[in-house]
Design an enzyme around this catalytic site. Structure first.
Site, PDB file in Angstrom:
ATOM      1  N   GLY A   1      -3.251 -29.451  -9.910  1.00  0.00           N
ATOM      2  CA  GLY A   1      -1.990 -30.141 -10.182  1.00  0.00           C
ATOM      3  C   GLY A   1      -2.177 -31.641 -10.278  1.00  0.00           C
TER       4      GLY A   1
ATOM      5  N   HIS B   1      -6.334 -33.411 -17.763  1.00  0.00           N
ATOM      6  CA  HIS B   1      -5.832 -32.037 -17.776  1.00  0.00           C
ATOM      7  C   HIS B   1      -5.164 -31.713 -19.115  1.00  0.00           C
ATOM      8  CE1 HIS B   1      -5.544 -32.961 -13.296  1.00  0.00           C
ATOM      9  NE2 HIS B   1      -6.330 -31.904 -13.316  1.00  0.00           N
TER      10      HIS B   1
ATOM     11  N   LYS C   1     -16.135 -33.403 -16.737  1.00  0.00           N
ATOM     12  CA  LYS C   1     -16.040 -34.434 -15.695  1.00  0.00           C
ATOM     13  C   LYS C   1     -16.670 -33.925 -14.395  1.00  0.00           C
ATOM     14  CE  LYS C   1     -13.575 -37.503 -12.991  1.00  0.00           C
ATOM     15  NZ  LYS C   1     -13.914 -36.950 -11.702  1.00  0.00           N
ATOM     16  N   ASP C   2     -16.407 -32.654 -14.070  1.00  0.00           N
ATOM     17  CA  ASP C   2     -16.971 -32.044 -12.865  1.00  0.00           C
ATOM     18  C   ASP C   2     -18.135 -31.154 -13.298  1.00  0.00           C
ATOM     19  OD1 ASP C   2     -14.912 -32.967 -10.806  1.00  0.00           O
ATOM     20  OD2 ASP C   2     -13.666 -32.121 -12.372  1.00  0.00           O
TER      21      ASP C   2
ATOM     22  N   SER D   1      -8.863 -39.337 -13.088  1.00  0.00           N
ATOM     23  CA  SER D   1      -8.892 -38.433 -11.941  1.00  0.00           C
ATOM     24  C   SER D   1      -7.590 -38.583 -11.168  1.00  0.00           C
ATOM     25  CB  SER D   1     -10.077 -38.791 -11.029  1.00  0.00           C
ATOM     26  OG  SER D   1      -9.861 -38.285  -9.725  1.00  0.00           O
ATOM     27  N   SER D   2      -7.134 -37.486 -10.566  1.00  0.00           N
ATOM     28  CA  SER D   2      -5.912 -37.541  -9.763  1.00  0.00           C
ATOM     29  C   SER D   2      -6.059 -38.541  -8.629  1.00  0.00           C
ATOM     30  CB  SER D   2      -5.598 -36.158  -9.190  1.00  0.00           C
ATOM     31  OG  SER D   2      -5.588 -35.206 -10.226  1.00  0.00           O
ATOM     32  N   ARG D   3      -7.303 -38.745  -8.180  1.00  0.00           N
ATOM     33  CA  ARG D   3      -7.517 -39.642  -7.040  1.00  0.00           C
ATOM     34  C   ARG D   3      -7.565 -41.115  -7.447  1.00  0.00           C
ATOM     35  NH1 ARG D   3     -11.006 -35.007  -5.169  1.00  0.00           N
ATOM     36  NH2 ARG D   3     -10.097 -34.281  -3.212  1.00  0.00           N
TER      37      ARG D   3
END
Ligand code: AMP
Length: 319
Positions: free
Chosen positions: A43, A49, A165-166, A201-203
């Site tokens: 999420g 995403h 990315k990952d 990134s979400s972070r």
């Protein structure tokens, strides 16, 4: 895009019902291509995403459908990590899914995925899961692969989409699917970056303006390394390391040239320059593809990777 809101399932029972409805909609799914495509996420959906959702929509084709899972998986968070404060933005996530033509969103609670609490049987990611991210985040890949396998069983997709990315996660998911004979095709999607070069990134939302300026040394280092690929692995590492040294506020966990499939030593041909670092409390991971020349096989740990200021031994000893 249709713009029609996706169906939302929050329990396994609702998911099973909605998934069966997709099968009823296309009774001859096997005869003509109408794949169900899964995009697993935690999420807090962003432009990275969004690219995955677009790729999934294309892979699904006009008759297929896209399922997005949104689940912040407690099994992959360490005790000192940000499980409780990980961003949760379900309303905006559903709006993006609607824009991207997603048919079904599965957003379960932890109790729904782990009804018996901590599972006793989990996926062992093997040796490639214990290096790099696996070394710095013990238990991380076991948690990731366990939940990915559960999500694949629950949603039964023909295709599942993952971000480059990952890259280590992507390699391990592929390896799991091969080693455990999971009947799904894994499709990679290139990394999406902000205009300043930082991989989205979400972070990233945890970064202050000053922290972001520090963080930008990471993609800068990767680009500098990538530009030297034709000269071989040691030149790639030296160029990247020089950029990182110029930004001492960025605390580097690792920097290495690896084989994209095994995360072991890279040979000639396609490889990855991978790195992880902390800007303040925010941990960043990133990678870029490099193609190494034939005469310069990068072999052995010493040539494969190091921390910014030392060899692999310093890497391990520091953390
Ligand atoms: P996450 O929600 O962070 O678990 O990510 C879900 C999926 O989105 C994973 O397959 C990630 O690799 C992918 N992803 C996250 N950020 C990006 C990005 N900037 N570019 C491409 N894919 C991404």
């Amino acid at each position: 895009m249709s713009g029609e809101p996706p169906r939302l399932a929050t329990t396994r029972a609702e998911l099973a019902e909605a998934r069966a409805a997709l099968d009823r909609e296309v009774p001859d799914r096997g005869a003509r291509p109408a794949p169900v495509v899964l995009v697993p996420t935690m999420g807090a959906l962003h432009a990275g995403h969004e690219r995955l959702l677009g790729a999934a929509r294309t892979l699904a084709g006009p008759r297929g459908s896209v399922i997005v899972s949104i689940f912040v998986n407690p099994l992959q968070f360490g005790p000192a990590e940000d499980l409780d404060r990980y961003p949760r933005t379900l309303e905006q996530d559903l709006a993006m899914c609607a824009r991207e033509g997603v048919r079904l969103v599965f957003a379960p609670s932890a109790a729904e995925i782990y009804p018996g609490g901590q599972p006793e049987v989990t996926v062992d990611p093997g040796p490639a899961g214990r290096v790099f991210e696996g070394e710095f985040r013990p238990g991380f890949f076991g948690g990731v692969l366990t939940v990915v396998l559960k999500l694949l069983h629950l949603t039964r997709p023909a295709i599942a989409v993952f971000g480059q990315k990952d890259a280590q996660q992507l390699a391990l998911v592929r390896r799991m699917v091969t080693d455990l004979n999971v009947d799904v095709v894994i499709e990679p999607v290139p990394t999406v970056r902000d205009a300043d070069g930082l991989a989205i990134s979400s972070r990233n939302r945890y970064l202050s303006a000053a922290g972001r300026a520090v963080a930008l040394a990471l993609p800068r280092a990767l680009r500098a390394g990538q530009a030297r690929a034709a000269e071989g692995g040691p030149a790639v590492l030296a160029a990247a390391r020089a950029v990182l040294r110029a930004e001492p506020a960025l605390a580097v966990d690792y920097l290495a040239v690896v084989d994209p499939g095994t995360f072991g030593p890279a040979g000639p041909g396609p490889a990855l320059l991978v790195a992880a670092a902390k800007a303040g409390a925010t941990r960043l991971i990133d990678n870029v593809p490099v193609v190494l020349p034939a005469q310069d096989a990068v072999t052995g740990d010493a040539a494969t990777g190091d921390a910014a200021t030392g060899g692999p031994a310093a890497d391990a000893a520091d953390h």
